[in-house]
Design a protein around this motif. Structure first.
Motif, PDB file in Angstrom:
ATOM      1  N   ASP A 246      -0.968  -8.121   9.264  1.00 38.16           N
ATOM      2  CA  ASP A 246      -1.501  -9.473   9.113  1.00 38.16           C
ATOM      3  C   ASP A 246      -2.885  -9.549   8.466  1.00 38.16           C
ATOM      4  N   PRO A 247      -3.832  -8.630   8.791  1.00 36.65           N
ATOM      5  CA  PRO A 247      -5.154  -8.748   8.160  1.00 36.65           C
ATOM      6  C   PRO A 247      -5.100  -8.735   6.633  1.00 36.65           C
ATOM      7  N   LEU A 248      -4.179  -7.965   6.057  1.00 39.82           N
ATOM      8  CA  LEU A 248      -4.047  -7.927   4.601  1.00 39.82           C
ATOM      9  C   LEU A 248      -3.152  -9.048   4.082  1.00 39.82           C
ATOM     10  N   LEU A 249      -2.090  -9.351   4.817  1.00 39.49           N
ATOM     11  CA  LEU A 249      -1.168 -10.395   4.369  1.00 39.49           C
ATOM     12  C   LEU A 249      -1.857 -11.757   4.311  1.00 39.49           C
ATOM     13  N   ARG A 250      -2.744 -12.032   5.263  1.00 38.08           N
ATOM     14  CA  ARG A 250      -3.451 -13.318   5.269  1.00 38.08           C
ATOM     15  C   ARG A 250      -4.309 -13.489   4.027  1.00 38.08           C
ATOM     16  N   LYS A 251      -4.779 -12.371   3.484  1.00 40.63           N
ATOM     17  CA  LYS A 251      -5.612 -12.427   2.284  1.00 40.63           C
ATOM     18  C   LYS A 251      -4.803 -12.307   0.998  1.00 40.63           C
ATOM     19  N   GLY A 252      -3.499 -12.192   1.133  1.00 43.25           N
ATOM     20  CA  GLY A 252      -2.663 -12.091  -0.057  1.00 43.25           C
ATOM     21  C   GLY A 252      -2.773 -10.764  -0.773  1.00 43.25           C
ATOM     22  N   ARG A 253      -3.134  -9.711  -0.059  1.00 46.23           N
ATOM     23  CA  ARG A 253      -3.287  -8.410  -0.685  1.00 46.23           C
ATOM     24  C   ARG A 253      -1.916  -7.791  -0.995  1.00 46.23           C
ATOM     25  N   THR A 254      -1.925  -6.862  -1.927  1.00 46.49           N
ATOM     26  CA  THR A 254      -0.700  -6.185  -2.339  1.00 46.49           C
ATOM     27  C   THR A 254      -0.349  -5.082  -1.348  1.00 46.49           C
ATOM     28  N   ILE A 255       0.912  -5.034  -0.914  1.00 46.78           N
ATOM     29  CA  ILE A 255       1.392  -3.994  -0.008  1.00 46.78           C
ATOM     30  C   ILE A 255       2.742  -3.501  -0.508  1.00 46.78           C
TER      31      ILE A 255
ATOM     32  N   LEU B 150      -6.948   8.192   0.918  1.00 41.97           N
ATOM     33  CA  LEU B 150      -5.810   8.728   1.664  1.00 41.97           C
ATOM     34  C   LEU B 150      -6.110   8.712   3.156  1.00 41.97           C
ATOM     35  N   CYS B 151      -5.199   8.121   3.929  1.00 38.74           N
ATOM     36  CA  CYS B 151      -5.397   7.974   5.373  1.00 38.74           C
ATOM     37  C   CYS B 151      -4.219   8.577   6.124  1.00 38.74           C
ATOM     38  N   ASN B 152      -4.503   9.219   7.243  1.00 40.55           N
ATOM     39  CA  ASN B 152      -3.487   9.878   8.059  1.00 40.55           C
ATOM     40  C   ASN B 152      -3.312   9.112   9.364  1.00 40.55           C
ATOM     41  N   SER B 153      -2.113   8.550   9.588  1.00 39.81           N
ATOM     42  CA  SER B 153      -1.896   7.757  10.800  1.00 39.81           C
ATOM     43  C   SER B 153      -1.433   8.582  11.995  1.00 39.81           C
ATOM     44  N   ASP B 154      -1.011   9.820  11.764  1.00 38.57           N
ATOM     45  CA  ASP B 154      -0.450  10.661  12.827  1.00 38.57           C
ATOM     46  C   ASP B 154       0.742   9.979  13.506  1.00 38.57           C
ATOM     47  N   ASP B 155       1.461   9.139  12.765  1.00 39.37           N
ATOM     48  CA  ASP B 155       2.602   8.403  13.316  1.00 39.37           C
ATOM     49  C   ASP B 155       2.194   7.557  14.519  1.00 39.37           C
ATOM     50  N   ASP B 156       0.946   7.123  14.540  1.00 39.51           N
ATOM     51  CA  ASP B 156       0.398   6.334  15.639  1.00 39.51           C
ATOM     52  C   ASP B 156       0.192   4.892  15.158  1.00 39.51           C
ATOM     53  N   PRO B 157       0.981   3.920  15.653  1.00 42.33           N
ATOM     54  CA  PRO B 157       0.832   2.538  15.180  1.00 42.33           C
ATOM     55  C   PRO B 157      -0.568   1.971  15.381  1.00 42.33           C
ATOM     56  N   ALA B 158      -1.250   2.363  16.458  1.00 41.56           N
ATOM     57  CA  ALA B 158      -2.594   1.853  16.706  1.00 41.56           C
ATOM     58  C   ALA B 158      -3.574   2.380  15.664  1.00 41.56           C
ATOM     59  N   LYS B 159      -3.458   3.658  15.332  1.00 42.01           N
ATOM     60  CA  LYS B 159      -4.332   4.241  14.308  1.00 42.01           C
ATOM     61  C   LYS B 159      -4.026   3.626  12.947  1.00 42.01           C
ATOM     62  N   GLU B 160      -2.753   3.423  12.674  1.00 40.42           N
ATOM     63  CA  GLU B 160      -2.347   2.775  11.428  1.00 40.42           C
ATOM     64  C   GLU B 160      -2.942   1.367  11.334  1.00 40.42           C
ATOM     65  N   ALA B 161      -2.875   0.609  12.433  1.00 38.60           N
ATOM     66  CA  ALA B 161      -3.412  -0.749  12.446  1.00 38.60           C
ATOM     67  C   ALA B 161      -4.908  -0.753  12.174  1.00 38.60           C
ATOM     68  N   ARG B 162      -5.602   0.257  12.656  1.00 41.96           N
ATOM     69  CA  ARG B 162      -7.041   0.345  12.400  1.00 41.96           C
ATOM     70  C   ARG B 162      -7.313   0.549  10.910  1.00 41.96           C
ATOM     71  N   TYR B 163      -6.501   1.385  10.250  1.00 38.04           N
ATOM     72  CA  TYR B 163      -6.685   1.570   8.807  1.00 38.04           C
ATOM     73  C   TYR B 163      -6.405   0.279   8.046  1.00 38.04           C
ATOM     74  N   VAL B 164      -5.421  -0.481   8.497  1.00 35.31           N
ATOM     75  CA  VAL B 164      -5.134  -1.778   7.863  1.00 35.31           C
ATOM     76  C   VAL B 164      -6.336  -2.699   8.010  1.00 35.31           C
ATOM     77  N   GLU B 165      -6.935  -2.720   9.179  1.00 37.08           N
ATOM     78  CA  GLU B 165      -8.112  -3.556   9.423  1.00 37.08           C
ATOM     79  C   GLU B 165      -9.280  -3.132   8.534  1.00 37.08           C
ATOM     80  N   VAL B 166      -9.476  -1.819   8.409  1.00 39.34           N
ATOM     81  CA  VAL B 166     -10.555  -1.326   7.545  1.00 39.34           C
ATOM     82  C   VAL B 166     -10.310  -1.718   6.091  1.00 39.34           C
TER      83      VAL B 166
END
Length: 332
Positions: A130-139, A93-109
Motif C-alpha cells: 500500500d505505501p507504494l500503491l497509494r503513490k502510484g509507483r511502479t511495481i 538490492l534488498c534481502n527479505s529472508d522470506d519474512d513478510p514483516a522485513k519485506e514490508a519494511r523495505y516497501v516502506e523505505v
C-alpha cells in the motif's frame, strides 16, 4: 558547468531529445550516440535531484528477493541491473529472508525515499504494498504469484514439476517423492502439482507421505530427505523443487551414496557441486531472463505505458532441459 542546451547544440538536437536520451527513453541509436558523445565532451551530467523533485520520485528502484545468497536470485539481479542501468536507473538490492514483516519494511523505505518503484519476489501471497500503491509507483512481481493487479514474470512451475518427475519415471522409478517449499508459496504448490500430475499420468497414485513441504533452504531439504529415508518404504527417486533444497537433500544422501540411493532430479542450478550421489540431474531455470523481462516491464511502465496488468510466463522446456550433475564418480 555545461548546460543541457549546450549539449543539445553540440549534438544537433533539441533539449527535449537530450533529456529523453539521457533518461533512457526511446530515441534512435544514432541520436543516442550523438547525445552521449556531446555530453562526454562537455562533461555534462543531468541534475537528477532537480528532475526527481519535479516528478516526485527518484532514479532508484529496489529489488527485494527472499534470499540474496541463492544463485537464482543473484542471476535475476544481474538481469534487472543490466536493463535498468541502461535506462538511467540505479538499483538497490534488498534481502527479505522470506519474512513478510522485513519485506514490508523495505516497501516502506522505498516509499519514504521516493524510489521509482519495486521489483519484488514476494515472501508471501499478500505483500503489504500500500505505501507504494497509494503513490502510484511502479511495481513488478517476479517468481511467485500474488493476488493483485500487477505485472508478473513467473516460470511455468507446474511444467517444471512435471518434467522433473517424468525424467525419473522414464528411468523406471515409480515410488517418486517430492520435496518442495512452504505450502503458502505458489511456486512450491505448483511444482508439487506438476509432480502429482506426472505420477497420475503414468498410472501411479501420488502418495501424500512422499510429498514434503520444507523451507527453501539447505536445512529444509536435508531434514525432509532424512524424514523420507526413515520411512518403512523409502522412495526410489526424489524431485527437489528448488536448488537450495536440492543441496540439502544431496548432502543428506552423500554419506550413503551408492547402491540403493534414490535417484535425484533438482529444479534449478546448484551453486556448487555438493554431492557424490550418482545420477543426479538439474533443470536450468534461466533466471537472468526473468530479471531482464521484469526490468523491461518496469521501465515500460515508468515511461508511461498503461493498460491491464501483464503476466509473462517463461517456458522452462528446452530440447534438453535436464543436465546431468557432474559428481566425483562421473567427472573426467
Amino acid at each position: 558547468m555545461a548546460t543541457m542546451a549546450q549539449v543539445a547544440t553540440l549534438a544537433g538536437v533539441s533539449t527535449a531529445t537530450v533529456s529523453r536520451a539521457l533518461s533512457g527513453k526511446p530515441v534512435s541509436e544514432e541520436v543516442a550516440e550523438a547525445v552521449r558523445l556531446a555530453a562526454a565532451e562537455l562533461d555534462y551530467t543531468m541534475d537528477r535531484t532537480a528532475r526527481s523533485l519535479r516528478r516526485r520520485y527518484s532514479d532508484v528502484l529496489a529489488l527485494v528477493v527472499p534470499d540474496v545468497e541463492n544463485p537464482f536470485f543473484t542471476a535475476v539481479a544481474r538481469g534487472v541491473e543490466d536493463v535498468t542501468r541502461e535506462a538511467g536507473l540505479s538499483l538497490v538490492l534488498c534481502n527479505s529472508d522470506d519474512d513478510p514483516a522485513k519485506e514490508a519494511r523495505y516497501v516502506e523505505v522505498a516509499s519514504q525515499e521516493q524510489m521509482a518503484g519495486l521489483i519484488l519476489a514476494p515472501a508471501g501471497p499478500e505483500p503489504r504494498l500500500d505505501p507504494l500503491l497509494r503513490k502510484g509507483r511502479t511495481i513488478v512481481v517476479i517468481d511467485r504469484l500474488v493476488d493483485a493487479p500487477l505485472d508478473h514474470v513467473v516460470l511455468d512451475n507446474h511444467a517444471l514439476g512435471r518434467i522433473a518427475t517424468e525424467h525419473l519415471l522414464a528411468q523406471g522409478h515409480r515410488r517418486v517423492a517430492c520435496i518442495t517449499g512452504p505450502h503458502e508459496t505458489s511456486t512450491a504448490r505448483d511444482r508439487a502439482d506438476g509432480w502429482a500430475h506426472a505420477l497420475s499420468a503414468a498410472g501411479c497414485t501420488p502418495d501424500p507421505e512422499l510429498l514434503r513441504y520444507a523451507t527453501y533452504r539447505v536445512d529444509g531439504g536435508r531434514t525432509a530427505m532424512l524424514e523420507l529415508l526413515d520411512l518403512p518404504e523409502p522412495p526410489d527417486a526424489v524431485v527437489a523443487t528448488n536448488n537450495m533444497v536440492g543441496v540439502g537433500l544431496l548432502r543428506a544422501l552423500s554419506a550413503g551414496a551408492g547402491r540403493g540411493a534414490p535417484q535425484v532430479s533438482v529444479i534449478g542450478d546448484l551453486p556448487f557441486i555438493t554431492s557424490d550421489v550418482p545420477g543426479a540431474v538439474t533443470m536450468s531455470l534461466r533466471p537472468r531472463e526473468m530479471g531482464v523481462r521484469a526490468a523491461q516491464m518496469f521501465v515500460e511502465r515508468l515511461q508511461g505505458m498503461t493498460g491491464e496488468p501483464r503476466r509473462v510466463v517463461l517456458d522452462p522446456t528446452t530440447p534438453e532441459p535436464l543436465t546431468r550433475l557432474l559428481t566425483g564418480g562421473d567427472a573426467r
